[in-house]
Design an enzyme around this catalytic site. Structure first.
Site, short mmCIF file in Angstrom:
data_model
loop_
_atom_site.label_atom_id
_atom_site.label_comp_id
_atom_site.label_asym_id
_atom_site.label_seq_id
_atom_site.Cartn_x
_atom_site.Cartn_y
_atom_site.Cartn_z
N CYS A 108 24.07 -16.06 -37.16
CA CYS A 108 22.77 -16.58 -37.63
C CYS A 108 21.83 -17.03 -36.53
O CYS A 108 20.73 -16.51 -36.40
CB CYS A 108 23.01 -17.71 -38.61
SG CYS A 108 24.02 -17.20 -39.99
C1 UGA Z 1 23.98 -21.82 -38.76
C2 UGA Z 1 23.24 -23.08 -39.24
O1 UGA Z 1 23.88 -24.23 -38.67
C3 UGA Z 1 23.27 -23.20 -40.78
O2 UGA Z 1 22.52 -24.31 -41.20
C4 UGA Z 1 22.64 -21.92 -41.36
O3 UGA Z 1 22.68 -21.93 -42.78
C5 UGA Z 1 23.43 -20.71 -40.86
O4 UGA Z 1 23.39 -20.68 -39.41
C6 UGA Z 1 22.77 -19.48 -41.42
O5 UGA Z 1 21.58 -19.24 -41.10
O6 UGA Z 1 23.38 -18.80 -42.25
P1 UGA Z 1 26.56 -21.16 -38.48
O7 UGA Z 1 26.09 -19.83 -37.97
O8 UGA Z 1 27.67 -21.20 -39.47
O9 UGA Z 1 25.34 -21.97 -39.13
O10 UGA Z 1 27.05 -21.97 -37.18
P2 UGA Z 1 26.70 -23.35 -36.48
O11 UGA Z 1 27.63 -24.39 -36.93
O12 UGA Z 1 25.26 -23.63 -36.56
O13 UGA Z 1 27.07 -22.98 -34.97
C7 UGA Z 1 26.34 -21.98 -34.26
C8 UGA Z 1 26.75 -21.94 -32.82
O14 UGA Z 1 26.27 -23.08 -32.13
C9 UGA Z 1 28.26 -21.89 -32.56
O15 UGA Z 1 28.50 -20.96 -31.55
C10 UGA Z 1 28.59 -23.30 -32.08
O16 UGA Z 1 29.70 -23.35 -31.22
C11 UGA Z 1 27.30 -23.66 -31.34
N1 UGA Z 1 27.07 -25.12 -31.25
C12 UGA Z 1 26.83 -25.85 -32.37
C13 UGA Z 1 27.08 -25.73 -30.01
O17 UGA Z 1 27.30 -25.08 -28.96
N2 UGA Z 1 26.84 -27.06 -29.93
C14 UGA Z 1 26.58 -27.81 -31.04
O18 UGA Z 1 26.36 -29.04 -30.89
C15 UGA Z 1 26.58 -27.19 -32.29
#
Ligand code: UGA
Length: 437
Positions: free
Chosen positions: A267
């Site tokens: 996403c």
């Molecule tokens: C993301 C959004 O958080 C959701 O709100 C949204 O609904 C979704 O995309 C979508 O558009 O369908 P998601 O892809 O499941 O959700 O993953 P995240 O939890 O957002 O993590 C994304 C990436 O960011 C991961 O690689 C994670 O490791 C990284 N991340 C996240 C960090 O490096 N640091 C953080 O503090 C948080």
């Protein structure tokens, strides 16, 4: 009341399972027959905590799964949750949603319920009004607002907490005209999520809210990653103490400030690209968004430089990657930074051995025999010259000197700062920490 969901990926299957488990008459549609069979038998096609339990509870009630769109004919609500992936040129690929909408449109005359069609798939502003609505009206020969309702209903769930997020969303966004259909949808969501704010707006704003949400999250991550790179050059500095403290300021908030190897997944990277493209198309140079993306892409290069610095020529060096899933508690490796790292290391002819508690099979589907797969962390470290922790799986916290002893060169790169508090007999580097005294 009967509810249909079209597209049984993370969003669609979570919604289908939650609604069915709450006792709604629910029908889940997907064009993939084998996937439908699997789901009908109570098995999820992907790993997601609590999903199978919820699905099975739904299957005991009034849930039908199938690939036949005519199952939607007596539905009051039809949610569209098909994927809108990225095309080669970075724009959004609407082929799947156009196909589903065409079929739903053609079948609308058979529906005696005047249904409400809710678009959950992420689409750039203007798509629902200018592309989806005309297809629906043309194919059905019916009028929106009179014969059926069309509402933008973006989704905010995160993989790894999809069921919890579906049950308790932080907001419900309903975009469209304020007709009787909007009132009915508002009623439905007020009962389903009594404590959740419902925002009613137009289609374009609802579509933009989704991009605003994801691009802000990506911005937070790139912000903290840039600061973490600065910290690495300040002896003794610690990015986690900084993140924890600024997170206490309610204007900033504590979430999404975990420095790491960059954001991945199906996403954030895709939505950032689509928004950048969209901004350029409407005549805005998205300088901030471009910088967020650039920082994200470069984050992985510092890992490669570090490995080079310590191991010299990377070719034939044995390098262990702990975690290939794009984050913990999922088997999803789409746009995972770990997968990108492995590809770059393979180009430099390194020998790669990986471990992941859930994503081995998906990783094998990409790399086959080009890399090795370890069942245990022990096996993964044996005779390795460098280990890189990429995914924050809980079990990697237990890594200890006995395991590290098996490495021929004990170089540890910890992208998630999981081992900071341990006294490790090795050369330890953590993203976001300045050289310790
Ligand atoms: C993301 C959004 O958080 C959701 O709100 C949204 O609904 C979704 O995309 C979508 O558009 O369908 P998601 O892809 O499941 O959700 O993953 P995240 O939890 O957002 O993590 C994304 C990436 O960011 C991961 O690689 C994670 O490791 C990284 N991340 C996240 C960090 O490096 N640091 C953080 O503090 C948080």
């Amino acid at each position: 009341m009967k509810i249909g969901i079209v597209g049984l990926g993370f969003v669609g299957l979570s919604l289908t399972s939650v609604l069915a488990s709450k006792g709604y008459r629910t029908v889940g549609i997907d064009i993939d027959k084998r996937k439908c069979e699997k789901i009908s038998n109570g098995n999820s096609p992907f790993f997601e905590p609590d999903l199978e339990k919820t699905l099975r509870s739904g299957l005991k009630k009034e849930l039908t799964i199938g690939n036949d769109f005519s199952l939607l004919n007596d539905c009051d609500f039809i949610f569209v949750t098909v994927g809108t992936p990225q095309s080669e040129n970075g724009t959004i690929d609407l082929s799947m949603i156009k196909k589903s909408i065409t079929t739903i449109g053609k079948d609308l005359h058979k529906n005696n319920k005047n249904p409400i069609i809710l678009i959950k798939s992420t689409v750039v502003p203007g798509t629902i009004k200018n592309t989806i609505l005309p297809i629906l009206e043309k194919k059905s020969n019916k009028k929106e607002g009179k014969d059926f309702g069309l509402i933008s209903n973006p989704e905010f769930l995160q993989e790894s907490s999809a069921i919890k997020d579906t049950k308790f969303p932080h907001a419900v966004v309903l975009g469209g005209q304020e007709t009787k259909y909007m009132r009915k949808a508002n009623n439905f969501f007020s009962k389903l999520h009594p404590k959740t704010p419902i925002i009613i707006t137009n289609h374009q704003t609802a579509e933009m809210i989704k991009y605003a949400n994801n691009s802000f999250l990506a911005t937070k991550i790139s912000f903290i990653n840039q600061l973490s790179n600065i910290c690495q050059n300040i002896p003794g500095a610690n990015i986690d103490d900084i993140a924890k403290t600024i997170g206490l300021d309610p204007r900033i908030g504590k979430l999404f400030l975990n420095a790491g190897p960059g954001y991945g997944g199906s996403c954030l990277p895709k939505d950032m690209k689509a928004l950048i493209n969209f901004a350029n198309n409407v005549g805005i140079n998205p300088t901030l968004l471009n910088a967020v993306e650039e920082i994200n892409i470069k984050q992985i290069d510092q890992i490669i430089s570090l490995i080079k610095q310590k191991l010299g020529d990377i070719s034939s060096k044995r390098i262990t990657i702990l975690g290939t899933a794009f984050k913990s508690d999922t088997d999803d490796i789409r746009d995972s930074v770990a997968i990108k790292l492995i590809k770059k290391l393979l180009k430099r002819k390194a020998k790669i051995i990986i471990h992941d508690p859930k994503a081995i099979q998906n990783t094998m589907n990409i790399f086959g025999k080009r890399i090795s797969y370890a069942k245990s962390i022990n096996d993964a470290l044996s005779k390795s010259q460098c280990v890189v922790i990429m995914t924050q799986w809980k079990q990697y916290e237990n890594l200890n000197n006995n395991q590290i002893k098996q490495m021929t060169k004990k170089f540890i790169i910890d992208c998630r700062r999981m081992l900071v508090k341990k006294e490790l007999d090795g050369d330890y580097f953590a993203i976001g920490l300045g050289k310790q005294n």
